[in-house]
Write a protein that holds these residues in place. Structure first.
Motif, PDB file in Angstrom:
ATOM      1  N   VAL A  20       0.841  -1.200   0.000  1.00 34.53           N
ATOM      2  CA  VAL A  20       0.000   0.000   0.000  1.00 34.53           C
ATOM      3  C   VAL A  20       0.871   1.243   0.000  1.00 34.53           C
ATOM      4  N   ALA A  21       0.306   2.337  -0.498  1.00 37.85           N
ATOM      5  CA  ALA A  21       0.979   3.636  -0.459  1.00 37.85           C
ATOM      6  C   ALA A  21       0.166   4.561   0.430  1.00 37.85           C
ATOM      7  N   LEU A  22       0.831   5.254   1.298  1.00 34.55           N
ATOM      8  CA  LEU A  22       0.196   6.178   2.232  1.00 34.55           C
ATOM      9  C   LEU A  22      -0.333   7.396   1.486  1.00 34.55           C
ATOM     10  N   LEU A  23      -1.565   7.804   1.773  1.00 34.82           N
ATOM     11  CA  LEU A  23      -2.198   8.935   1.084  1.00 34.82           C
ATOM     12  C   LEU A  23      -2.139  10.236   1.873  1.00 34.82           C
ATOM     13  N   GLU A  24      -1.542  10.217   3.040  1.00 35.51           N
ATOM     14  CA  GLU A  24      -1.433  11.437   3.843  1.00 35.51           C
ATOM     15  C   GLU A  24      -0.186  11.368   4.713  1.00 35.51           C
ATOM     16  N   ASP A  25       0.276  12.532   5.130  1.00 33.86           N
ATOM     17  CA  ASP A  25       1.401  12.589   6.058  1.00 33.86           C
ATOM     18  C   ASP A  25       0.939  12.168   7.448  1.00 33.86           C
ATOM     19  N   LEU A  26       1.779  11.420   8.144  1.00 32.05           N
ATOM     20  CA  LEU A  26       1.545  11.050   9.538  1.00 32.05           C
ATOM     21  C   LEU A  26       2.805  11.394  10.328  1.00 32.05           C
ATOM     22  N   PRO A  27       3.027  12.699  10.567  1.00 31.33           N
ATOM     23  CA  PRO A  27       4.269  13.133  11.210  1.00 31.33           C
ATOM     24  C   PRO A  27       4.498  12.533  12.592  1.00 31.33           C
ATOM     25  N   GLU A  28       3.412  12.195  13.298  1.00 31.90           N
ATOM     26  CA  GLU A  28       3.566  11.592  14.628  1.00 31.90           C
ATOM     27  C   GLU A  28       4.203  10.206  14.567  1.00 31.90           C
ATOM     28  N   HIS A  29       4.215   9.613  13.353  1.00 29.50           N
ATOM     29  CA  HIS A  29       4.839   8.306  13.144  1.00 29.50           C
ATOM     30  C   HIS A  29       6.062   8.398  12.230  1.00 29.50           C
ATOM     31  N   GLY A  30       6.424   9.623  11.840  1.00 28.97           N
ATOM     32  CA  GLY A  30       7.568   9.813  10.955  1.00 28.97           C
ATOM     33  C   GLY A  30       7.307   9.365   9.533  1.00 28.97           C
ATOM     34  N   LEU A  31       6.048   9.403   9.106  1.00 31.65           N
ATOM     35  CA  LEU A  31       5.671   8.934   7.772  1.00 31.65           C
ATOM     36  C   LEU A  31       5.123  10.078   6.931  1.00 31.65           C
ATOM     37  N   VAL A  32       5.393  10.005   5.612  1.00 29.28           N
ATOM     38  CA  VAL A  32       4.894  11.034   4.692  1.00 29.28           C
ATOM     39  C   VAL A  32       4.149  10.382   3.532  1.00 29.28           C
ATOM     40  N   HIS A  33       3.287  11.170   2.929  1.00 28.32           N
ATOM     41  CA  HIS A  33       2.489  10.765   1.761  1.00 28.32           C
ATOM     42  C   HIS A  33       3.383  10.040   0.752  1.00 28.32           C
ATOM     43  N   GLY A  34       2.926   8.887   0.279  1.00 25.77           N
ATOM     44  CA  GLY A  34       3.662   8.151  -0.751  1.00 25.77           C
ATOM     45  C   GLY A  34       4.530   7.024  -0.242  1.00 25.77           C
ATOM     46  N   GLN A  35       4.794   6.986   1.068  1.00 22.14           N
ATOM     47  CA  GLN A  35       5.611   5.886   1.570  1.00 22.14           C
ATOM     48  C   GLN A  35       4.858   4.572   1.405  1.00 22.14           C
ATOM     49  N   VAL A  36       5.611   3.515   1.133  1.00 22.23           N
ATOM     50  CA  VAL A  36       5.035   2.210   0.830  1.00 22.23           C
ATOM     51  C   VAL A  36       5.185   1.288   2.032  1.00 22.23           C
ATOM     52  N   GLY A  37       4.080   0.590   2.337  1.00 23.64           N
ATOM     53  CA  GLY A  37       4.078  -0.367   3.436  1.00 23.64           C
ATOM     54  C   GLY A  37       3.366  -1.639   3.029  1.00 23.64           C
ATOM     55  N   THR A  38       3.245  -2.559   3.984  1.00 23.02           N
ATOM     56  CA  THR A  38       2.604  -3.847   3.755  1.00 23.02           C
ATOM     57  C   THR A  38       1.554  -4.085   4.832  1.00 23.02           C
ATOM     58  N   ILE A  39       0.359  -4.512   4.419  1.00 23.92           N
ATOM     59  CA  ILE A  39      -0.675  -4.853   5.391  1.00 23.92           C
ATOM     60  C   ILE A  39      -0.256  -6.127   6.098  1.00 23.92           C
ATOM     61  N   VAL A  40      -0.185  -6.067   7.445  1.00 20.89           N
ATOM     62  CA  VAL A  40       0.234  -7.234   8.218  1.00 20.89           C
ATOM     63  C   VAL A  40      -0.887  -7.788   9.093  1.00 20.89           C
ATOM     64  N   GLU A  41      -1.995  -7.041   9.223  1.00 17.41           N
ATOM     65  CA  GLU A  41      -3.115  -7.533  10.020  1.00 17.41           C
ATOM     66  C   GLU A  41      -4.372  -6.736   9.688  1.00 17.41           C
ATOM     67  N   ALA A  42      -5.494  -7.429   9.638  1.00 19.10           N
ATOM     68  CA  ALA A  42      -6.790  -6.764   9.480  1.00 19.10           C
ATOM     69  C   ALA A  42      -7.381  -6.578  10.868  1.00 19.10           C
ATOM     70  N   LEU A  43      -7.750  -5.336  11.174  1.00 24.45           N
ATOM     71  CA  LEU A  43      -8.338  -4.996  12.464  1.00 24.45           C
ATOM     72  C   LEU A  43      -9.798  -4.618  12.263  1.00 24.45           C
ATOM     73  N   GLU A  44     -10.507  -4.368  13.334  1.00 27.76           N
ATOM     74  CA  GLU A  44     -11.891  -3.904  13.255  1.00 27.76           C
ATOM     75  C   GLU A  44     -11.890  -2.469  12.734  1.00 27.76           C
ATOM     76  N   GLY A  45     -12.286  -2.286  11.472  1.00 28.99           N
ATOM     77  CA  GLY A  45     -12.357  -0.951  10.884  1.00 28.99           C
ATOM     78  C   GLY A  45     -11.034  -0.353  10.456  1.00 28.99           C
ATOM     79  N   ALA A  46      -9.962  -1.137  10.474  1.00 27.29           N
ATOM     80  CA  ALA A  46      -8.640  -0.609  10.104  1.00 27.29           C
ATOM     81  C   ALA A  46      -7.738  -1.764   9.677  1.00 27.29           C
ATOM     82  N   TYR A  47      -6.539  -1.395   9.230  1.00 27.75           N
ATOM     83  CA  TYR A  47      -5.533  -2.380   8.830  1.00 27.75           C
ATOM     84  C   TYR A  47      -4.209  -1.970   9.457  1.00 27.75           C
ATOM     85  N   GLU A  48      -3.496  -2.931  10.012  1.00 28.80           N
ATOM     86  CA  GLU A  48      -2.163  -2.680  10.551  1.00 28.80           C
ATOM     87  C   GLU A  48      -1.190  -2.741   9.377  1.00 28.80           C
TER      88      GLU A  48
END
Length: 80
Positions: free
Chosen positions: A20-48
């Motif tokens: 997945v590619a992040l669609l927004e900046d998350l400065p509290e986690h040190g992440l910015v729009h466009g960074q690529v990650g991998t879904i590692v868990e499906a949560l209730e209403g969210a994905y880890e």
């Protein structure tokens, strides 16, 4: 206008190990729009989602709502 796509084998929801590619900046986690990650868990209403460097070392793991990321597709997909 958004284009609706028909995904192979009905896969229209994010799944484990999707890239997945992040669609927004998350400065509290040190992440910015466009960074690529991998879904590692499906949560209730969210994905880890785990974000790792090119050496495979994880540097962030964050619960994201589906609206916060774009699933990256590596295979051809036909528009519905």
């Amino acid at each position: 206008m958004a284009v609706k796509v028909k995904l192979p084998n009905g896969k229209d929801e994010p799944h484990m190990l999707d890239s997945v590619a992040l669609l927004e900046d998350l400065p509290e986690h040190g992440l910015v729009h466009g960074q690529v990650g991998t879904i590692v868990e499906a949560l209730e209403g969210a994905y880890e989602v785990e974000f790792a460097d090119t050496q495979g070392r994880a540097y962030a793991e964050v619960a994201l709502r589906k609206q916060q990321f774009l699933v990256l597709r590596h295979e051809p997909i036909q528009a519905a």
